[in-house]
Scaffold this motif. Structure first.
Motif, PDB file in Angstrom:
ATOM      1  N   MET B  13       7.934  13.630   2.639  1.00  4.86           N
ATOM      2  CA  MET B  13       7.089  12.690   3.484  1.00  4.86           C
ATOM      3  C   MET B  13       5.494  12.947   3.172  1.00  4.86           C
ATOM      4  O   MET B  13       4.834  11.931   3.189  1.00  4.86           O
ATOM      5  CB  MET B  13       7.303  13.054   5.120  1.00  4.86           C
ATOM      6  N   PHE B  17       2.189  10.548   2.099  1.00  5.89           N
ATOM      7  CA  PHE B  17       0.977  10.453   2.735  1.00  5.89           C
ATOM      8  C   PHE B  17      -0.097  10.748   1.941  1.00  5.89           C
ATOM      9  O   PHE B  17      -1.148  10.186   1.933  1.00  5.89           O
ATOM     10  CB  PHE B  17       1.018  11.530   3.885  1.00  5.89           C
ATOM     11  N   LEU B  20      -0.999   8.083  -0.543  1.00  5.04           N
ATOM     12  CA  LEU B  20      -1.286   6.909   0.266  1.00  5.04           C
ATOM     13  C   LEU B  20      -2.754   7.045   0.579  1.00  5.04           C
ATOM     14  O   LEU B  20      -3.703   6.179   0.240  1.00  5.04           O
ATOM     15  CB  LEU B  20      -0.862   6.994   1.702  1.00  5.04           C
ATOM     16  N   ARG B  96      -0.072   1.488  -8.301  1.00  9.59           N
ATOM     17  CA  ARG B  96      -0.817   1.796  -6.949  1.00  9.59           C
ATOM     18  C   ARG B  96      -0.363   2.933  -5.981  1.00  9.59           C
ATOM     19  O   ARG B  96       1.165   3.314  -6.229  1.00  9.59           O
ATOM     20  CB  ARG B  96      -0.913   0.658  -5.747  1.00  9.59           C
ATOM     21  N   GLU B  98       0.634   3.250  -3.206  1.00  9.56           N
ATOM     22  CA  GLU B  98       1.726   2.997  -2.026  1.00  9.56           C
ATOM     23  C   GLU B  98       3.225   2.739  -2.780  1.00  9.56           C
ATOM     24  O   GLU B  98       4.262   3.108  -2.239  1.00  9.56           O
ATOM     25  CB  GLU B  98       1.270   1.684  -1.660  1.00  9.56           C
ATOM     26  N   LEU B 102       6.076   4.884  -1.148  1.00  5.47           N
ATOM     27  CA  LEU B 102       7.334   4.134  -0.527  1.00  5.47           C
ATOM     28  C   LEU B 102       8.309   4.529  -1.212  1.00  5.47           C
ATOM     29  O   LEU B 102       9.592   4.893  -0.650  1.00  5.47           O
ATOM     30  CB  LEU B 102       6.938   2.657  -0.904  1.00  5.47           C
ATOM     31  N   TRP B 105       9.431   7.818   0.268  1.00  3.81           N
ATOM     32  CA  TRP B 105       9.974   7.615   1.935  1.00  3.81           C
ATOM     33  C   TRP B 105      11.210   6.929   1.796  1.00  3.81           C
ATOM     34  O   TRP B 105      12.233   7.540   2.438  1.00  3.81           O
ATOM     35  CB  TRP B 105       9.011   6.826   2.387  1.00  3.81           C
ATOM     36  N   VAL B 108      13.639   9.796   1.425  1.00  2.00           N
ATOM     37  CA  VAL B 108      13.889  10.356   2.666  1.00  2.00           C
ATOM     38  C   VAL B 108      14.899   9.522   3.417  1.00  2.00           C
ATOM     39  O   VAL B 108      15.915  10.095   4.200  1.00  2.00           O
ATOM     40  CB  VAL B 108      12.696  10.412   3.489  1.00  2.00           C
ATOM     41  N   LEU B 128      15.108   2.760   6.927  1.00  2.00           N
ATOM     42  CA  LEU B 128      13.929   3.118   6.171  1.00  2.00           C
ATOM     43  C   LEU B 128      14.243   2.576   4.653  1.00  2.00           C
ATOM     44  O   LEU B 128      13.353   2.140   4.049  1.00  2.00           O
ATOM     45  CB  LEU B 128      13.958   4.444   6.351  1.00  2.00           C
ATOM     46  N   VAL B 132      12.054  -0.082   2.279  1.00  2.00           N
ATOM     47  CA  VAL B 132      11.394   0.162   1.273  1.00  2.00           C
ATOM     48  C   VAL B 132      11.825  -0.634   0.057  1.00  2.00           C
ATOM     49  O   VAL B 132      11.052  -1.144  -0.737  1.00  2.00           O
ATOM     50  CB  VAL B 132      11.661   1.738   0.805  1.00  2.00           C
TER      51      VAL B 132
END
Lengths: 166, 469
Positions: B13, B17, B20, B96, B98, B102, B105, B108, B128, B132
């Motif tokens: 996680m 972050f 991002l 990118r 992101e 993604l 995550w 996760v 989740l 994604v």
């Protein structure tokens, strides 16, 4: 009294539900959905979950539905064009499957009413305080995981809606 | 609460972050994004050692051999997918932060799915992962096929999620709780309905027939930066949940259904792979067929068979991931179809990708000494031991059928004359090195599969001890 109310609102929810699927105008369909949600909220209240009933109204009828209506308005108010007629065999098969499901659920509902299983832990308490306690103890991990899910969705929405790459 | 029990998930996680924020505030560091994502995966792997074994969080969070096996599998697979994806993204100018966030995550989400028997947590993990996946397919939003694939995947996937959720509601209604556990002996009749609905949702993610229709379109349309990941690891997360669900059921109830589903899935996958012109679509149908083989193992329902299913899952994932990675290199671009005939003559022009693709095809076909053979051999052996000889024979028959379209790819690579405009190799030298290493791993795990078997065996034991206790 409660039973009569339950049947009245359950029937009303079904009627609205059918209208959601049957009405061709998206605006009317969305408004019928408000009806379904309102009826469900009454059912939650009758089940002894006043908090869920209110959340149902605020989140679904309030926030989500307004969003849906906004999108419908933005995209223009056109009636859905009538879908091409299905093949008679398709129609027959669909009808058969629907009847099958209906029968199954009617029989199933009968057993369900006769064999009600008590919920483990908590019992019938479902006030705001009890929900809060559960969310921040036993269900903390799913609760926090949902926040990651929402973040991923928000990041994705931003990623897809951006005007320019770079 | 000991935060160590969630160490792997927290690292993933946090890595997401960080990427991002870097994308937003330091986009100049872009060349470092992919290494950072790979480091996050490896860091999460290191953090796995901090996890204390046992049941945590009111019994909803498991750390044991099963979760460790699949955590290691997902983390290494994710790192490999990031490595390959990065070069494809750079080639297309689509890199990118992101994208990597993604992917981290989504991992996760998969870890949540495999680390619990609590249906609520499984569902949140599934959603989740699904969100994604939809987003990663849609990132190439100027590419029509990709957007089409994303929309199809999104609509069908949301429907499948709703079905799963409905099944969970039924389960809750009948059992009074949300933990997957063996139901008390007189099984309520309606519990069957709950299990059917539950399984349908996970069968959709695994692309079992009749929930497979999305797979070819989505694999074909999704950009090569995500196809290797999309086609392999999410299926395995769903597989673990399916195995857990089946473990709680008394066997005679579902073995017949599973056997029938295995036969239908194998034949559908293989027969339709026969007629495909597009390599990605062919691999999608082949993926359907491989899930059919896995169902044989589930239908055999002995400890050996379930262990062999785990081994097969790893073999399938490694091979298919690598095969899609090769297709990411040998292409005219994401807008263009990936015809099998386009591969003509590529064998001598691009020796490394072609050789790795050959290895992948041979491994998928189950030719020794590759990992696909080890998986198939163990699986069919376990099925015969369990008295499921008929199913094993049908499985072997399907393997022979599948030889045709796998060998056709190899034949096209080496025997067909190159066209006027031969296929370029669009990615650089490091990509080829990565492909070569993945190819070596396919050979190595085929020659020495013992560690894999032992790990799968430990994973199974961990799953079963729980129910005995």
């Amino acid at each position: 009294m409660a039973t009569a109310l339950f049947f009245a609102f359950a029937a009303l929810a079904l009627v609205f539900g059918i209208l959601v699927a049957a009405l061709r105008h998206p605006l009317y369909a969305a408004l019928s959905l408000v009806g379904v949600i309102g009826c469900l909220s009454v059912l939650f209240y009758l089940l002894g979950a006043p908090f869920l009933a209110m959340v149902q109204l605020i989140v679904y009828a309030g926030a989500t539905l307004v969003l849906i209506l906004f999108v419908i308005m933005l995209l223009g108010l056109r009636s859905e064009p009538r879908a091409p007629e299905a093949h008679p065999v398709q129609k027959g098969l669909g009808l058969l499957l629907c009847l099958n499901m209906l029968l199954f659920f009617l029989l199933g509902a009968g057993t369900l009413v006769r064999k009600t299983v008590p919920m483990t832990g908590g019992g019938a308490r479902s006030g705001v305080e009890d929900l809060g306690r559960l969310l921040f103890s036993r269900y903390l991990l799913p609760f926090e995981a949902v926040s990651l899910l929402l973040l991923a969705a928000a990041v994705g929405a931003f990623l897809l809606a951006r005007r320019e790459w770079k | 609460m000991n935060p160590g029990i969630l160490s792997t998930e927290l690292v993933l996680m946090a890595g997401g972050f960080l990427l991002l924020l870097l994308q937003a505030f330091a986009p100049r560091l872009k060349p470092l994004f992919a290494p950072a994502a790979i480091l996050t995966f490896l860091g999460a792997l290191a953090a796995l050692t901090l996890k204390p074994s046992g049941l945590h969080l009111w019994g909803t969070w498991e750390v044991n051999g099963l979760t460790r096996f699949f955590t290691v599998f997902f983390l290494l697979g994710g790192a490999l997918a990031v490595f390959f994806g990065a070069y494809v993204l750079r080639r297309d100018g689509m890199e990118r932060g992101e994208h990597y966030a993604l992917l981290l995550w989504g991992t996760v989400g998969m870890l949540l799915m495999v680390s619990t028997r609590h249906l609520l947590l499984i569902f949140v993990g599934l959603e989740l992962l699904s969100v994604v996946l939809y987003l990663l397919v849609a990132t190439y939003r100027r590419t029509e096929v990709a957007v089409e694939a994303a929309l199809k995947y999104f609509l069908l996937g949301s429907f499948a999620s709703a079905v799963t959720l409905f099944g969970m509601a039924w389960y809750f209604g009948m059992a009074g709780h949300l933990m997957l556990a063996p139901p008390p002996p007189p099984l309520p009749k309606l519990m069957g309905m709950a299990y059917v609905l539950l399984c349908a949702g996970f069968a959709f993610k695994m692309a079992l027939v009749p929930f497979h229709a999305w797979a070819p379109d989505v694999y074909q349309g999704s950009p090569s930066s995500v196809t290797p990941w999309l086609a392999t690891l999410p299926k395995m997360a769903a597989l673990v949940v399916l195995v857990r669900i089946l473990q709680t059921l008394p066997p005679p109830l579902f073995l017949g259904i599973l056997a029938a589903a295995a036969v239908v899935t194998m034949f559908t996958g293989n027969l339709l792979a026969f007629v495909q012109q597009d390599t990605k679509r062919m691999l999608a149908w082949s993926g359907v067929a491989h899930m059919g083989y896995i169902l044989i193992g589930l239908a055999a329902a002995t400890p050996e068979a379930t262990k062999s299913v785990f081994v097969y899952a790893v073999a399938y994932a490694l091979t298919t991931l690598t095969a899609f990675a090769v297709l990411g290199a040998l292409t005219r671009g994401e807008h263009e179809p990936h015809f099998i005939s386009d591969l003509a003559g590529a064998g001598f022009r691009h020796p490394v990708p072609a050789l790795v693709l050959t290895l992948c095809m041979a491994s998928l076909a189950g030719i020794p000494p590759l990992v696909g053979f080890a998986g198939k051999f163990y699986l069919f052996y376990a099925a015969v031991e369990a008295g499921r000889t008929g199913l094993a024979v049908l499985g072997i028959l399907n393997t022979i059928l599948s030889l045709y379209f796998y060998i056709r790819v190899i034949y096209t690579l080496y025997m067909k004359p190159a066209p006027v405009e031969p296929l370029p190799d669009t990615t650089g030298g490091p990509y080829r090195v990565g492909l070569g290493l993945a190819g070596l791993l396919i050979v190595f795990l085929g020659l020495a599969p013992a560690p894999l078997f032992e790990a799968a065996s430990r994973a199974f034991d961990a799953m079963v001890t729980y129910y005995v206790r």
